[in-house]
Design a protein around this motif. Structure first.
Motif, mmCIF file in Angstrom:
data_model
loop_
_atom_site.group_PDB
_atom_site.id
_atom_site.type_symbol
_atom_site.label_atom_id
_atom_site.label_comp_id
_atom_site.label_asym_id
_atom_site.label_seq_id
_atom_site.Cartn_x
_atom_site.Cartn_y
_atom_site.Cartn_z
ATOM 1 N N THR A 33 1.990 -8.173 5.114
ATOM 2 C CA THR A 33 0.834 -8.368 4.840
ATOM 3 C C THR A 33 0.149 -9.059 4.044
ATOM 4 O O THR A 33 1.586 -9.720 3.432
ATOM 5 N N ASN A 83 0.497 -0.922 -0.326
ATOM 6 C CA ASN A 83 0.033 -0.092 -0.053
ATOM 7 C C ASN A 83 1.219 1.081 -0.129
ATOM 8 O O ASN A 83 2.117 1.211 -0.197
ATOM 9 N N ASP A 84 0.777 2.116 -0.313
ATOM 10 C CA ASP A 84 0.645 3.858 -0.334
ATOM 11 C C ASP A 84 1.970 4.306 1.635
ATOM 12 O O ASP A 84 2.637 4.677 1.420
ATOM 13 N N TYR A 85 0.712 3.478 2.493
ATOM 14 C CA TYR A 85 1.124 3.435 4.032
ATOM 15 C C TYR A 85 1.487 2.212 3.856
ATOM 16 O O TYR A 85 1.068 1.351 3.891
ATOM 17 N N HIS A 86 2.890 1.845 5.125
ATOM 18 C CA HIS A 86 3.123 0.695 4.978
ATOM 19 C C HIS A 86 4.683 0.447 5.501
ATOM 20 O O HIS A 86 5.430 2.218 5.796
ATOM 21 N N SER A 87 5.193 -0.385 5.898
ATOM 22 C CA SER A 87 6.691 -0.326 6.742
ATOM 23 C C SER A 87 7.456 -0.270 5.682
ATOM 24 O O SER A 87 7.861 -0.177 5.259
ATOM 25 N N ALA A 88 8.660 0.864 6.973
ATOM 26 C CA ALA A 88 9.807 1.133 6.246
ATOM 27 C C ALA A 88 10.723 0.256 5.617
ATOM 28 O O ALA A 88 11.251 0.277 4.743
ATOM 29 N N ASP A 136 6.850 -5.914 6.717
ATOM 30 C CA ASP A 136 5.095 -5.380 6.389
ATOM 31 C C ASP A 136 3.922 -6.017 7.211
ATOM 32 O O ASP A 136 2.865 -5.624 7.445
ATOM 33 N N SER A 149 10.497 -3.443 4.534
ATOM 34 C CA SER A 149 9.655 -4.663 3.510
ATOM 35 C C SER A 149 10.088 -5.279 3.049
ATOM 36 O O SER A 149 10.793 -5.037 2.010
#
Length: 351
Positions: A269, A239-244, A267, A246
């Motif tokens: 996910t 996603n646009d928002y995700h873990s730094a 992330d 991944s």
């Protein structure tokens, strides 16, 4: 309603309390799974079933082990064959189940083994050690063969090298079991291509890249003198928002080829996509948390309405129900405890 019966084979690392391949009975309608037994084997880090469904092959510390698949899904050991190298990480077979291909992450090796009619693994017919340097010194400074798959026409063996950001394409001789380097498919530097899978139609190839977190779609044409891979799409696994931090991990198609799953370690996910079987293009449905740590493997239940995530670091399997009309999936039941799961294979058994 599908009244067929299915099992899931889950491979685990066995340096702790786990001892091998865990056999689960699936309740497809309700999206649940119940463990039946464990088949002892050392570090089954990847498992593959023969195309005829009679035999199962597994990576092991000793090389490759073979099993007969019983009508109820149970496994009976056949034999073990050495690959004369470090423990492999991926297995595939040709359509006629005459050869077994082994990828070596640790030693950058491609191994070809002959398969016998009785399901046992025979002698090695070829082995190639990849050479070269990667571009990320901390991780990929040398070859790491992470995946080996034949093209659908059976002409070429594609060896995905995560360490050198290349897919090496070998011409495969079905008579001798020998491979000969023919071409290279160069991936983006520092992308770390991890897994390559072909569509059932044979027209498209999908490559997931660990460090760049995307899936590249290629149009494949093997009708000419040399194989052609034409890039037609690149889709983010995040996603646009995700873990730094991944790392794209697993890649799995549904049985009808209309859906695709991927996972992201770090992330934590899973991404679910529609597959246009005519154009090969992917359309994102959703990318959501899997309620676990390091989803190293993932698969669909045979109904495509449920999925299972194997969470390597949290020692769990989490299951979910997919709501395609609303573009999301929701947790189904409690997590299943299992130590360091790393691969899964779903198979139909006799009812």
């Amino acid at each position: 309603m599908d009244k067929k019966k299915y099992v899931a084979y889950v491979g685990t690392y066995t340096h702790g309390n786990s001892v091998g391949i865990h056999l689960f009975d699936l309740d497809v309608e309700n999206g649940t799974m119940k463990e039946r037994k464990v088949i002892p084997i050392n570090n089954p880090s990847y498992i593959k079933m023969s195309h005829n469904g009679k035999f199962l092959y597994s990576i092991a510390d000793e090389g490759v082990r073979s099993f007969t698949v019983q009508p109820d899904g149970d496994l009976v050991p056949l034999n073990c064959a050495s690959i004369e190298g470090m423990r492999g990480c991926y297995l595939s077979t040709d359509k006629d189940d005459r050869y077994l291909f082994v990828a070596g992450w640790h030693d950058g090796k491609v191994t070809v083994m002959r398969l016998n009619e009785d399901g046992t693994v025979g002698e090695m017919t070829d082995e190639v050690f990849h050479k070269g340097l990667g571009s990320v010194a901390e991780r990929n400074f040398r070859p790491h063969v992470n995946c080996v798959n034949l093209t659908p026409d059976g002409k070429y063996l594609c060896a995905v090298d995560l360490g050198t950001d290349q897919i090496k394409i070998y011409k495969f001789d079905h008579r001798t079991g020998k491979i000969e380097l023919l071409d290279l498919l160069f991936c983006e530097l520092e992308s770390a291509p991890r897994i390559l899978k072909f569509s059932r139609s044979g027209k498209f190839a999908y490559v997931i890249s660990e460090l760049k977190n995307y899936i590249t779609v290629y149009r494949y044409d093997g009708s000419g003198k040399n194989p052609v891979f034409e890039e037609i799409q690149k889709v983010s696994t995040l996603n646009d928002y995700h873990s730094a931090t991944s790392a794209a991990c697993a890649l799995r198609f549904s049985r009808d080829d209309t859906k695709l799953l991927c996972t992201n370690a770090g992330d934590n996910t899973a991404g679910l996509f529609h597959v246009d079987t005519e154009t090969g293009l992917l359309e994102k449905i959703c990318i959501l948390p899997i309620s676990g740590d390091y989803p190293k493997a993932i698969d669909f239940f045979p109904d495509n309405k449920h999925i299972m995530s194997l969470n390597h670091e949290s020692n769990t399997i989490t299951t979910f129900e997919v709501h395609y009309d609303k573009n999301y999936f929701t947790a189904k039941g409690k997590p299943i405890s299992i130590e360091t799961p790393n691969c899964v294979l779903v198979a139909e058994i006799e009812g």
